[in-house]
Write an enzyme that holds these catalytic residues in place. Structure first.
Site, PDB file in Angstrom:
ATOM      1  N   HIS A 129       0.838  -1.205   0.000  1.00 39.40           N
ATOM      2  CA  HIS A 129       0.000   0.000   0.000  1.00 39.40           C
ATOM      3  C   HIS A 129       0.871   1.253   0.000  1.00 39.40           C
ATOM      4  O   HIS A 129       2.106   1.171  -0.079  1.00 39.40           O
ATOM      5  CB  HIS A 129      -1.025  -0.034   1.125  1.00 39.40           C
ATOM      6  CG  HIS A 129      -0.445  -0.082   2.514  1.00 39.40           C
ATOM      7  ND1 HIS A 129       0.399   0.872   3.005  1.00 39.40           N
ATOM      8  CD2 HIS A 129      -0.599  -0.977   3.513  1.00 39.40           C
ATOM      9  CE1 HIS A 129       0.731   0.590   4.245  1.00 39.40           C
ATOM     10  NE2 HIS A 129       0.148  -0.550   4.570  1.00 39.40           N
ATOM     11  N   HIS A 179       4.069   1.390   2.224  1.00 42.40           N
ATOM     12  CA  HIS A 179       5.239   0.667   1.688  1.00 42.40           C
ATOM     13  C   HIS A 179       5.836   1.454   0.526  1.00 42.40           C
ATOM     14  O   HIS A 179       7.059   1.542   0.379  1.00 42.40           O
ATOM     15  CB  HIS A 179       4.846  -0.727   1.183  1.00 42.40           C
ATOM     16  CG  HIS A 179       4.110  -1.555   2.187  1.00 42.40           C
ATOM     17  ND1 HIS A 179       2.838  -2.034   1.969  1.00 42.40           N
ATOM     18  CD2 HIS A 179       4.466  -1.983   3.416  1.00 42.40           C
ATOM     19  CE1 HIS A 179       2.451  -2.733   3.020  1.00 42.40           C
ATOM     20  NE2 HIS A 179       3.412  -2.710   3.914  1.00 42.40           N
ATOM     21  N   CYS A 185       1.993  -9.923  21.882  1.00 43.82           N
ATOM     22  CA  CYS A 185       1.049  -9.410  20.882  1.00 43.82           C
ATOM     23  C   CYS A 185       1.288 -10.161  19.581  1.00 43.82           C
ATOM     24  O   CYS A 185       2.394 -10.094  19.011  1.00 43.82           O
ATOM     25  CB  CYS A 185       1.236  -7.909  20.663  1.00 43.82           C
ATOM     26  SG  CYS A 185       0.276  -7.336  19.247  1.00 43.82           S
ATOM     27  N   CYS A 228       2.155  -7.833  16.514  1.00 47.02           N
ATOM     28  CA  CYS A 228       3.535  -7.324  16.419  1.00 47.02           C
ATOM     29  C   CYS A 228       4.539  -8.462  16.429  1.00 47.02           C
ATOM     30  O   CYS A 228       5.719  -8.246  16.169  1.00 47.02           O
ATOM     31  CB  CYS A 228       3.878  -6.430  17.600  1.00 47.02           C
ATOM     32  SG  CYS A 228       2.832  -5.014  17.764  1.00 47.02           S
ATOM     33  N   CYS A 250      -2.012  -3.413  23.230  1.00 48.15           N
ATOM     34  CA  CYS A 250      -0.891  -3.091  22.347  1.00 48.15           C
ATOM     35  C   CYS A 250      -1.186  -1.746  21.678  1.00 48.15           C
ATOM     36  O   CYS A 250      -2.257  -1.571  21.090  1.00 48.15           O
ATOM     37  CB  CYS A 250      -0.744  -4.190  21.285  1.00 48.15           C
ATOM     38  SG  CYS A 250       0.093  -3.616  19.801  1.00 48.15           S
ATOM     39  N   HIS A 292      -1.926  -2.313  17.777  1.00 51.57           N
ATOM     40  CA  HIS A 292      -3.064  -3.109  17.313  1.00 51.57           C
ATOM     41  C   HIS A 292      -4.329  -2.915  18.139  1.00 51.57           C
ATOM     42  O   HIS A 292      -5.387  -3.423  17.782  1.00 51.57           O
ATOM     43  CB  HIS A 292      -2.681  -4.601  17.270  1.00 51.57           C
ATOM     44  CG  HIS A 292      -1.650  -4.878  16.225  1.00 51.57           C
ATOM     45  ND1 HIS A 292      -0.300  -4.773  16.457  1.00 51.57           N
ATOM     46  CD2 HIS A 292      -1.784  -5.205  14.916  1.00 51.57           C
ATOM     47  CE1 HIS A 292       0.360  -5.047  15.357  1.00 51.57           C
ATOM     48  NE2 HIS A 292      -0.509  -5.310  14.398  1.00 51.57           N
ATOM     49  N   LYS A 332      -3.576   5.459  11.194  1.00 48.52           N
ATOM     50  CA  LYS A 332      -2.536   4.817  10.388  1.00 48.52           C
ATOM     51  C   LYS A 332      -3.202   3.903   9.363  1.00 48.52           C
ATOM     52  O   LYS A 332      -4.170   3.222   9.672  1.00 48.52           O
ATOM     53  CB  LYS A 332      -1.613   3.999  11.290  1.00 48.52           C
ATOM     54  CG  LYS A 332      -0.428   3.447  10.525  1.00 48.52           C
ATOM     55  CD  LYS A 332       0.354   2.433  11.329  1.00 48.52           C
ATOM     56  CE  LYS A 332       1.419   1.796  10.447  1.00 48.52           C
ATOM     57  NZ  LYS A 332       1.938   0.552  10.961  1.00 48.52           N
ATOM     58  N   LYS A 341      -4.451  -2.674   6.822  1.00 49.08           N
ATOM     59  CA  LYS A 341      -5.451  -3.556   6.236  1.00 49.08           C
ATOM     60  C   LYS A 341      -6.612  -3.747   7.211  1.00 49.08           C
ATOM     61  O   LYS A 341      -7.775  -3.711   6.832  1.00 49.08           O
ATOM     62  CB  LYS A 341      -4.778  -4.902   5.943  1.00 49.08           C
ATOM     63  CG  LYS A 341      -5.577  -5.793   5.042  1.00 49.08           C
ATOM     64  CD  LYS A 341      -4.769  -7.022   4.696  1.00 49.08           C
ATOM     65  CE  LYS A 341      -5.496  -8.266   5.081  1.00 49.08           C
ATOM     66  NZ  LYS A 341      -4.699  -9.470   5.031  1.00 49.08           N
TER      67      LYS A 341
HETATM   68  N1  MSP Z   1       8.673  -7.262   8.255  1.00 51.01           N
HETATM   69  C1  MSP Z   1       8.812  -6.165   9.120  1.00 51.01           C
HETATM   70  C2  MSP Z   1      10.086  -5.420   8.849  1.00 51.01           C
HETATM   71  C3  MSP Z   1      11.330  -6.217   8.961  1.00 51.01           C
HETATM   72  S1  MSP Z   1      12.709  -5.296   8.522  1.00 51.01           S
HETATM   73  C4  MSP Z   1      14.004  -6.179   9.004  1.00 51.01           C
HETATM   74  C5  MSP Z   1       7.648  -5.214   8.932  1.00 51.01           C
HETATM   75  N2  MSP Z   1       6.964  -5.300   7.782  1.00 51.01           N
HETATM   76  S2  MSP Z   1       5.729  -4.357   7.372  1.00 51.01           S
HETATM   77  O1  MSP Z   1       5.195  -4.912   6.158  1.00 51.01           O
HETATM   78  O2  MSP Z   1       4.829  -4.210   8.453  1.00 51.01           O
HETATM   79  O3  MSP Z   1       6.356  -3.018   6.969  1.00 51.01           O
HETATM   80  C6  MSP Z   1       6.491  -1.967   7.870  1.00 51.01           C
HETATM   81  C7  MSP Z   1       7.044  -0.807   7.122  1.00 51.01           C
HETATM   82  O4  MSP Z   1       6.189  -0.460   6.017  1.00 51.01           O
HETATM   83  C8  MSP Z   1       7.140   0.484   7.918  1.00 51.01           C
HETATM   84  O5  MSP Z   1       8.271   0.539   8.744  1.00 51.01           O
HETATM   85  C9  MSP Z   1       7.172   1.486   6.786  1.00 51.01           C
HETATM   86  O6  MSP Z   1       8.394   1.451   6.149  1.00 51.01           O
HETATM   87  C10 MSP Z   1       6.114   0.933   5.849  1.00 51.01           C
HETATM   88  N3  MSP Z   1       4.781   1.385   6.237  1.00 51.01           N
HETATM   89  C11 MSP Z   1       3.713   0.573   6.501  1.00 51.01           C
HETATM   90  N4  MSP Z   1       2.648   1.364   6.786  1.00 51.01           N
HETATM   91  C12 MSP Z   1       2.984   2.657   6.711  1.00 51.01           C
HETATM   92  C13 MSP Z   1       2.284   3.864   6.844  1.00 51.01           C
HETATM   93  N5  MSP Z   1       1.007   3.932   7.114  1.00 51.01           N
HETATM   94  N6  MSP Z   1       2.981   5.009   6.676  1.00 51.01           N
HETATM   95  C14 MSP Z   1       4.306   5.011   6.366  1.00 51.01           C
HETATM   96  N7  MSP Z   1       4.987   3.872   6.230  1.00 51.01           N
HETATM   97  C15 MSP Z   1       4.374   2.684   6.404  1.00 51.01           C
HETATM   98  O7  MSP Z   1       7.426  -4.401   9.812  1.00 51.01           O
END
Ligand code: MSP
Length: 640
Positions: A19, A22, A127, A130, A144, A147, A296, A299
């Site tokens: 999304h 990412h 959690c 997380c 948490c 969540h 935030k 999903k």
């Molecule tokens: N798999 C772990 C990360 C491991 S790294 C060694 C993880 N994955 S995640 O799919 O949840 O990705 C989190 C990351 O996605 C955030 O740190 C950020 O880079 C990005 N984002 C996810 N949602 C976001 C927002 N709503 N806003 C900005 N960035 C976001 O955590």
């Protein structure tokens, strides 16, 4: 100035489709990566997917498939999205890659041999969202904070990493290198975590509870869990310990993450590195969240923004520009399509687009499309100011990009654009063109404006690479020249007089706000008229339509049929359906998806294939989106 540069994004969980959040992190990494190319650094850009853990097993089960099939499918969605967003990553790592697994095993074994991993019983609040234990203190109202669910109390024998041993070292390191974690607010947050005694980190799960992970090299009954697996990707991708890439790039690593994973990156990872005898990372760069309606994007909240649909609607460069310009790196930002349209119309179409077409139109009008030459005898002190403004913009841009202050770097470029627009107004080339004596001044004015545009096109390259190239083409640059290198942007009088320039183009068409506005506030009657609804039907007529939930089990293209895909679907029995959705979906991404079909439509032959039903989809001018269910449902369930 670094000679090598290594940038990483988090590896994304494959429990959800990519999304906007990412996309933001990955575009930010792409922007700094390209910026370092501007500095002539040798760069390496890593992204990838995190594929082990409970969440993945659950998601696969919900789709009635195996974790392997499931991770392959979602990982591909990420991998395929990045080129669409202009991402220039050098590598895409998956935690299920054999090489990665071997390096995780090696690091675990090394730390175990050094005595920093031990076996013990633990009870704590866990959690599942997380995938980590929480202390009472970290919870907000017993829940948490991410969540908003109460964690579960779990008791288990597990392996622990002696993280506490490295607490003092970490505090000292952060104090000695204050910008190792930036912006400052996140360094302070990490230091404040570290004011409390650090607990050791639970790093395993018994295989009786979870099999989908990397087996501990020193105990076959356990798998390593989440962070010891995931964080290692940053070095395994470089072939740690003795790979050439590791030696070259690790010393210059810049991690980018959002604040949700500050603790694993600010505390777990440094202590893991220290225990494994690996040099500490250079910088951890932490940004805020993209929120929608102040929450935030996630999903579970159902408020995700699809990056691809925004790109398709507004164009890639405009989308990248908006993300980088609108978010202050480190703070949260609220996403709104209105704000995106405003930025496009004011910054891109008005400021940059107008300046560009105005100057090029004048080259054609006054010099038949030929770059004019500045007469060496002319007093061009008036144009010196522009050269100075451009040099200042380059300096400011470099300082801000170096600190990941993207919005300020971009603002510096837009200040130059504004000064150039004023320069046009003040020098009034159309007046100079009227007087014979004005011609030499006119040549100088236009030449300097072209040079200013050349500098701008280089400075926008990291954020808007396609627009930068288009501008270059229209400024008559040689395609082989690295027009974006900072050394080159610091020079003046580079464009060769006499070069014939192509006719101008519209860089960014204005968006018609009225046309793009949603129908939210319109009244029902207006909507009815505008949607050209079909005539009313009775309940009995509607009841004749047999709508069913179907799971797609196979999909393939049909030779010579551009838009059609042949699908096998499961509705309790297997059906073949031909669907006109090929422009919007690849066969791979459809497999496992649940869609809604009309099951009692008279069979029809399409391109030689007998179609036994119809997939429902929303179709607009640009793409089509198949209708599906909110949750996974038993295939064949009727809709009423
Ligand atoms: N798999 C772990 C990360 C491991 S790294 C060694 C993880 N994955 S995640 O799919 O949840 O990705 C989190 C990351 O996605 C955030 O740190 C950020 O880079 C990005 N984002 C996810 N949602 C976001 C927002 N709503 N806003 C900005 N960035 C976001 O955590």
């Amino acid at each position: 100035m670094p000679s090598s540069f290594y940038v990483t994004t988090p590896i994304y969980y494959v429990n959800a489709r990519p999304h906007l959040g990412h996309a933001y992190t990955t575009i930010a990494a792409d922007v700094v990566n390209r910026f370092n190319k501007m500095r002539k650094a040798e760069t390496y850009f890593l992204t990838g997917t995190d594929e082990h853990g409970d969440k993945i097993v659950d998601a696969a089960e919900r789709e009635n498939t195996t974790p392997r099939v499931y991770v392959d499918r979602i990982s591909k969605l990420f991998r395929d999205l990045w080129p669409e967003l202009g991402i220039s990553n050098d590598d895409f790592i998956r935690t299920t890659d054999k090489k990665h697994i071997q390096i995780v095993e090696k690091i675990l074994q090394d730390i175990y041999d050094a005595g920093d991993i031990y076996f013990s019983e633990y009870e704590g609040l866990y959690c599942f969202g997380c995938e980590r234990f929480y202390t009472e203190k970290e919870l907000v109202d017993g829940k948490c904070p991410d969540h908003q669910t109460a964690p579960e109390r779990i008791r288990e024998s597990n392996y622990f990493f002696r993280m506490s041993k490295y607490q003092d070292w970490l505090v000292e390191h952060i104090n000695r290198y204050p910008d190792v974690i930036r912006p400052e607010r996140y360094r302070n947050e990490v230091l404040s975590f570290l004011k409390e005694p650090l607990e050791d980190l639970c790093i395993s799960r018994p295989k009786s509870r979870l099999k989908w992970g990397i087996t501990l090299p020193f105990d076959n009954n356990y798998v390593t869990y989440v962070w010891f697996d995931a964080l290692v990707n940053y070095v395994s991708a470089l072939d740690y310990p003795d790979g050439k890439k590791f030696i070259k790039f690790w010393p210059s690593v810049q991690h980018i993450v959002a604040k949700d994973i500050l603790k694993p990156h600010g505390i777990y990872w440094p202590t893991m590195l220290k225990a494994a005898g690996i040099e500490m990372y250079q910088h951890l760069n932490v940004h805020g969240y993209w929120n929608v309606d102040e929450s935030k994007m996630s999903k579970s909240l159902g408020n995700v923004v699809e990056p691809l649909s925004l790109k398709n609607k507004y164009g890639l460069d405009a989308f990248r520009y908006f993300l980088m310009r609108d978010m202050v790196f480190g703070l949260d930002s609220n996403f709104s399509e209105d704000a995106l349209v405003n930025r496009i119309n004011s910054d891109l179409a008005n400021d940059l687009g107008n300046l560009f077409s105005r100057v090029l139109a004048m080259v054609h009008k006054y010099f038949k499309g030929c770059v004019p030459q500045i007469d060496p005898t002319i007093d061009d002190s008036f144009s010196v100011s522009l050269e100075k403004d451009a040099a200042e913009a380059v300096t400011e841009f470099e300082i801000c990009m170096d600190k990941f202050a993207f919005h300020r770097a971009i603002a510096a470029v837009w200040e130059l654009i504004s000064k150039m627009n004023k320069y046009v107004d003040i020098t009034a080339p159309w007046e100079l063109a009227k007087k014979k004596s004005g011609i030499r001044e006119l040549e100088a004015v236009i030449y300097n404006l072209l040079e200013g545009l050349r500098v701008i096109s280089g400075l926008i390259y990291p954020v808007m690479p396609d627009t930068a190239r288009t501008m270059q083409k229209h400024l008559g640059n040689d395609p082989g020249v690295p027009f974006y290198e900072l050394d080159y942007l610091r020079k003046w009088r580079i464009i060769r007089p006499g070069t014939v320039l192509p006719k101008t183009v519209t860089l960014f068409p204005r968006i018609d706000v009225k046309k793009e506005k949603t129908t939210d506030h319109d009244d029902d009657q207006k909507i009815q008229t505008r949607l050209k609804m079909k005539p009313e039907i009775s309940m009995e007529e509607f009841a004749k339509v047999d709508l069913r939930v179907a799971t797609i089990t196979a999909a393939e293209t049909i030779p010579r049929a551009k838009k059609l895909l042949k699908l096998e679907v499961d509705i309790g029995e297997t059906r073949t359906i031909v669907a006109g959705i090929s422009g919007s979906y690849s066969p791979e991404e459809l497999i496992g998806k649940q869609v809604i079909i009309v099951a009692n439509l008279k069979p029809a032959k399409l391109m030689g294939v007998l179609s036994n039903g119809m997939v429902l989809a929303a179709v607009d001018e640009k793409e089509c989106t198949v209708a599906g269910m909110d949750k996974v449902v038993k295939p064949g369930t009727p809709l009423s």
